[in-house]
Design a protein around this motif. Structure first.
Motif, PDB file in Angstrom:
ATOM      1  N   GLU A 193       0.837  -1.209   0.000  1.00 41.83           N
ATOM      2  CA  GLU A 193       0.000   0.000   0.000  1.00 41.83           C
ATOM      3  C   GLU A 193       0.869   1.255   0.000  1.00 41.83           C
ATOM      4  OE1 GLU A 193      -2.653  -0.267   3.302  1.00 41.83           O
ATOM      5  OE2 GLU A 193      -3.602  -2.094   2.547  1.00 41.83           O
ATOM      6  N   GLU A 210       1.593   4.116  -3.237  1.00 45.20           N
ATOM      7  CA  GLU A 210       1.448   5.580  -3.174  1.00 45.20           C
ATOM      8  C   GLU A 210       2.648   6.273  -3.837  1.00 45.20           C
ATOM      9  OE1 GLU A 210       0.743   6.959   0.788  1.00 45.20           O
ATOM     10  OE2 GLU A 210      -1.062   5.726   1.030  1.00 45.20           O
ATOM     11  N   ARG A 267       2.513   5.825  -7.669  1.00 45.47           N
ATOM     12  CA  ARG A 267       1.540   6.714  -8.328  1.00 45.47           C
ATOM     13  C   ARG A 267       2.201   8.051  -8.651  1.00 45.47           C
ATOM     14  NH1 ARG A 267      -2.041   4.880  -4.207  1.00 45.47           N
ATOM     15  NH2 ARG A 267      -3.201   3.107  -5.016  1.00 45.47           N
ATOM     16  N   GLY A 271      -0.024  10.955  -8.827  1.00 47.54           N
ATOM     17  CA  GLY A 271      -0.188  11.206  -7.391  1.00 47.54           C
ATOM     18  C   GLY A 271       0.685  12.344  -6.920  1.00 47.54           C
ATOM     19  N   PRO A 282       4.496  12.317  -1.114  1.00 44.88           N
ATOM     20  CA  PRO A 282       4.097  12.250   0.300  1.00 44.88           C
ATOM     21  C   PRO A 282       4.854  13.278   1.138  1.00 44.88           C
ATOM     22  CG  PRO A 282       5.514  10.408  -0.279  1.00 44.88           C
ATOM     23  CD  PRO A 282       5.249  11.157  -1.548  1.00 44.88           C
TER      24      PRO A 282
END
Lengths: 328, 45
Positions: free
Chosen positions: A312, A316, A319, A325, A328
């Motif tokens: 998971e 992220e 992406r 995306g 982060p």
């Protein structure tokens, strides 16, 4: 005189039968008991081959069909631990992701489909071709060498680098292949005696061992940082987005991950090298001892549940690399 | 040596290796079973 010969004969026959029996028992039990030393040596002996590149040291043998920890272990024509073959040219419209890492990325101890790399397509929800070049015991220098060796021909759209706690270790050698190592019982005995000796000698546990790797006086630390720079430069020169996931050391995970400070320094270096998305995965796990995430009682590699959480977090990052995306 | 003592000695000799080797290995496995403090050690390969 006759009695002495008889004694020697009885002792010899009994010893030979006993040692043979122990060997057979260890061979039968090794995978079920998940004896790390025995299965890891089998992996090295059956799967690894020397590589001409002195920085890469070894790679996977192509087309391996075996079983480790009673888990099927196969490599494709290129020696990647994945069922899919890799064409010379990427499929139009399907982004190609080159994944660099070690035994965690290779999914040691779990079926390949349970590894975090194999879980990514389902999480990304769009066609993507993943090239899993992970090899057990690789460090950052070997991963950089793998990128240099395979990257130009494979022509990836994104490069995903997985950092592991022991990346600053010195370059490992290829396994030794001495006749006694053909005996599983002797391997088990040697591994346990080595463990006992290490414990009696220094008593050093995992935490100071790993923390020492991140000190400036460790040459492997400087080499690992230089490898990060090298991978970043490779990506920048080709306009290929690079992303980096820092995989945890699974003795203790969560908010008080013991190597947060060390990982912060690594993340800063990745960002300075031009990686477009960088994140530590340790904090994604519930805080506490990590034994429940281990693949076996004596092997801190992640189990299938841990791989699901890693996937998971890595999805992220990917992406972002794929342009879908935010960092982060 | 009288036959009864001789037979006992042979049985003892026959049993000594399995008791020593298997027992020794089991003790070693027991005392080194907890690897929870051990870092990844790639010494075996």
């Amino acid at each position: 005189m006759r009695d002495r010969s008889l004694i020697v004969l009885v002792l010899s026959v009994s010893s030979a039968l006993t040692l043979g029996g122990i060997e057979l028992a260890v061979r039968g039990l090794a995978a079920d008991e998940r004896w790390y030393d025995v299965e890891m040596w089998r992996y090295a002996a059956e799967v690894k081959v020397p590589d001409a590149d002195p920085r890469r040291v070894f790679a996977h043998r192509p087309d391996v069909r075996t079983s480790l920890y009673r888990v099927p272990f196969r490599t494709n024509h290129r020696g990647f631990r994945q069922d899919e073959e890799v064409a010379d040219q990427p499929t139009p419209g399907v982004p190609r992701v080159l994944v660099l890492g070690d035994s965690m990325t290779m999914a040691w101890g779990v079926p390949v489909e349970d590894g975090y790399v194999a879980r990514l397509p389902a999480l990304l929800g769009a066609p993507v071709e993943l090239l899993n070049t992970g090899v057990g015991a690789y460090n950052a220098v070997q991963e950089a060498a793998t990128l240099q060796a395979l990257g130009p021909a494979l022509d990836p759209d994104v490069v995903l680098v997985a950092w592991s706690i022991n990346d600053p270790e010195p370059l490992p050698g290829l396994h030794s292949d001495r006749p006694w190592q053909r005996s599983r019982a002797l391997l088990l005995l040697w591994g346990r005696l080595d463990r006992l000796g290490r414990d009696l000698d220094t008593g050093e546990t995992w935490e100071p061992w790993y923390r020492r790797l991140y000190r400036d006086e460790n040459p492997g630390w400087g080499a690992a940082l230089a490898a990060v720079d090298e991978m970043g430069a490779w990506c920048r020169a080709r306009g290929v987005p690079c992303v980096a996931a820092l995989l945890p050391e699974f003795h203790h995970v969560g908010a008080d991950f013991p190597f947060t400070a060390e990982y912060r320094r690594v993340m800063e270096r990745y960002r300075a090298a031009g990686f477009v998305a960088v994140a530590s995965m340790a904090e994604r796990f519930p805080t506490g001892p990590g034994g429940g995430w281990w693949v076996s009682a004596e092997d801190a590699h992640p189990n299938a549940d841990a791989h699901a959480i890693l996937a998971e977090g890595v999805a992220e990052l990917l992406r972002v690399g794929l342009g879908a995306g935010q960092p982060p | 040596m009288e036959p009864a003592r001789r037979r006992l000695l042979l049985i003892a000799l026959l049993l000594a290796p399995p008791v020593l080797f298997v027992g020794g290995l089991l003790v070693l496995l027991y005392v080194t079973d907890d690897a929870s403090d051990v870092p990844f050690v790639y010494a075996a390969h």
